[in-house]
Design a protein around this motif. Structure first.
Motif, short mmCIF file in Angstrom:
data_model
loop_
_atom_site.label_atom_id
_atom_site.label_comp_id
_atom_site.label_asym_id
_atom_site.label_seq_id
_atom_site.Cartn_x
_atom_site.Cartn_y
_atom_site.Cartn_z
N GLU A 45 0.81 -1.22 0.00
CA GLU A 45 0.00 0.00 0.00
C GLU A 45 0.84 1.27 0.00
O GLU A 45 0.35 2.33 -0.42
N PRO A 49 3.78 1.09 -4.70
CA PRO A 49 3.38 2.16 -5.63
C PRO A 49 4.42 3.27 -5.74
O PRO A 49 4.66 3.80 -6.82
N SER A 103 -7.36 15.50 -6.69
CA SER A 103 -6.88 14.14 -6.92
C SER A 103 -5.65 14.17 -7.82
O SER A 103 -5.61 14.87 -8.84
N TYR A 104 -4.64 13.39 -7.44
CA TYR A 104 -3.44 13.32 -8.27
C TYR A 104 -3.75 12.75 -9.65
O TYR A 104 -3.13 13.12 -10.63
N THR A 105 -4.73 11.87 -9.72
CA THR A 105 -5.11 11.34 -11.02
C THR A 105 -5.81 12.39 -11.88
O THR A 105 -5.83 12.28 -13.10
N GLN A 177 -0.11 6.51 -6.05
CA GLN A 177 -1.33 5.70 -6.01
C GLN A 177 -1.35 4.80 -7.24
O GLN A 177 -0.84 5.16 -8.30
N ASN A 178 -1.97 3.64 -7.08
CA ASN A 178 -2.06 2.71 -8.21
C ASN A 178 -2.81 3.32 -9.39
O ASN A 178 -2.46 3.09 -10.55
N GLU A 179 -3.84 4.11 -9.09
CA GLU A 179 -4.62 4.72 -10.17
C GLU A 179 -3.77 5.71 -10.96
O GLU A 179 -3.88 5.80 -12.19
N THR A 180 -2.92 6.46 -10.25
CA THR A 180 -2.02 7.40 -10.92
C THR A 180 -1.09 6.65 -11.87
O THR A 180 -0.85 7.08 -13.01
N LEU A 182 -1.52 3.72 -13.32
CA LEU A 182 -2.23 3.16 -14.46
C LEU A 182 -2.53 4.21 -15.51
O LEU A 182 -2.51 3.93 -16.71
N LYS A 183 -2.82 5.44 -15.07
CA LYS A 183 -3.10 6.51 -16.03
C LYS A 183 -1.84 7.02 -16.71
O LYS A 183 -1.87 7.48 -17.86
#
Length: 320
Positions: A45, A49, A103-105, A177-180, A182-183
């Motif tokens: 966690e 990342p 959001s960082y994403t 973050q994982n979402e960041t 992936l994008k």
């Protein structure tokens, strides 16, 4: 190449093991592979990342620096020279302050818009089809100064958003973050493939426009595609972890002493060794800043400043 891979693997292990909660190599491996391990949460966690973001941003900035130095024929160039990092930073800071993006994403789209807009503006101001390395560098430097002033002004006037911006603007891997990831991966992958494909045309361009045309290269197209590659790489890296300086300057010089000027070798080595510097700076910041930490952007600035001065002085001595 084998040595570079081993060094990168060592930095990945250190990034997983070193932090506020110190882990042995065995505990780090157990936390990575065993979901029942007490270190599993810490590794998966927080540190995994962060490590992956360091790898991704390192690849992006190392390749961008190598392409920039070849494009401008300026050994002191880095991705900030053309104002691309500053354009991404200005767009993200505007989104935070005026649109409330937190959001960082959410930063990624704005970072690309800013980086792409500045790339086009630098190309136009620098002369369009008649752009030369010197004119591109001068246009980028002027725009970079203006955009950095804008970023500072927004931060001073909007105190409510200053706290959200302060860690991002110094460059940090701490909020990965994982979402960041992936994008950002598709954009870094596209930029990296384009940069590597441009190695041969950029080699030809180093001989001058006339010689490049005689060798079958198209200088205008090469410059445009090079700026597109740098925009993709810098936009993704800046959106994900903020504007980190000097990585794109230092790594190509260190690699050039190993490979020589041939970009077909230099760029792949930059992609391997820039993450080593990025992760090494992040680990060093965790060690020196205990019980807190120093952001990776601060560490690279501290390391890069003396390197920059040394290199400038060495060039002056060589010319004398």
């Amino acid at each position: 190449m084998l040595g570079a891979l081993l060094l990168l693997a060592l930095m990945v292990v250190l990034s997983l093991a070193v932090g506020a909660k110190q882990l042995s190599f065995a505990e780090a491996w157990s936390g990575l592979a065993d979901s029942g391990s007490s270190a599993y949460t810490v590794v998966h966690e927080m540190r995994l990342p962060r490590t992956l973001l360091g790898l991704l941003a390192g690849v992006a900035l190392g390749l961008a620096g190598g392409v920039m130095q070849a494009l401008t024929r300026n050994p002191l160039a880095d991705p900030g020279l053309l104002g691309i990092n500053a354009g991404a930073a200005a767009a993200v800071v505007s989104a935070i302050s005026f649109l409330g993006i937190s959001s960082y994403t959410g930063y990624i789209g704005f970072a690309f818009v800013g980086a792409a807009a500045v790339s086009v503006l630098v190309y136009v101001v620098g002369g369009g089809r008649g752009a030369t390395p010197a004119r591109l560098a001068l246009a980028g430097t002027a725009l970079n100064a203006a955009l950095i002033s804008y970023v500072n002004a927004v931060q001073l006037l909007d105190t409510a958003s200053l706290d959200r911006m302060r860690f991002w603007t110094v460059g940090s891997l701490a909020r990965a973050q994982n979402e960041t990831l992936l994008k950002a991966v598709p954009f870094v992958a596209a930029g990296a493939l384009l940069a590597l494909a441009l190695a041969r045309p950029l080699n030809a361009l180093a001989l001058g426009d006339d010689a490049a045309r005689a060798l079958g290269s198209r200088p205008t197209l090469t410059r445009a595609l090079s700026m597109a590659a740098v925009t993709l790489l810098c936009g993704a890296a800046t959106a994900a972890c903020g504007p980190i300086v000097f990585v794109g300057l230092m790594v190509p010089h260190m690699v050039r002493s190993l490979t020589g000027p041939d970009l077909r070798w230099l760029l792949p080595y930059c992609a391997l060794l820039a993450p080593v510097l990025m992760l090494g700076a992040d680990v060093l910041g965790r060690v020196l800043g205990r019980p807190g930490e120093l952001q990776v952007g601060i560490v690279t600035a501290v390391l890069g400043g003396p390197f920059f001065l040394y290199f400038v002085r060495r060039r002056r001595v060589a010319k004398a």
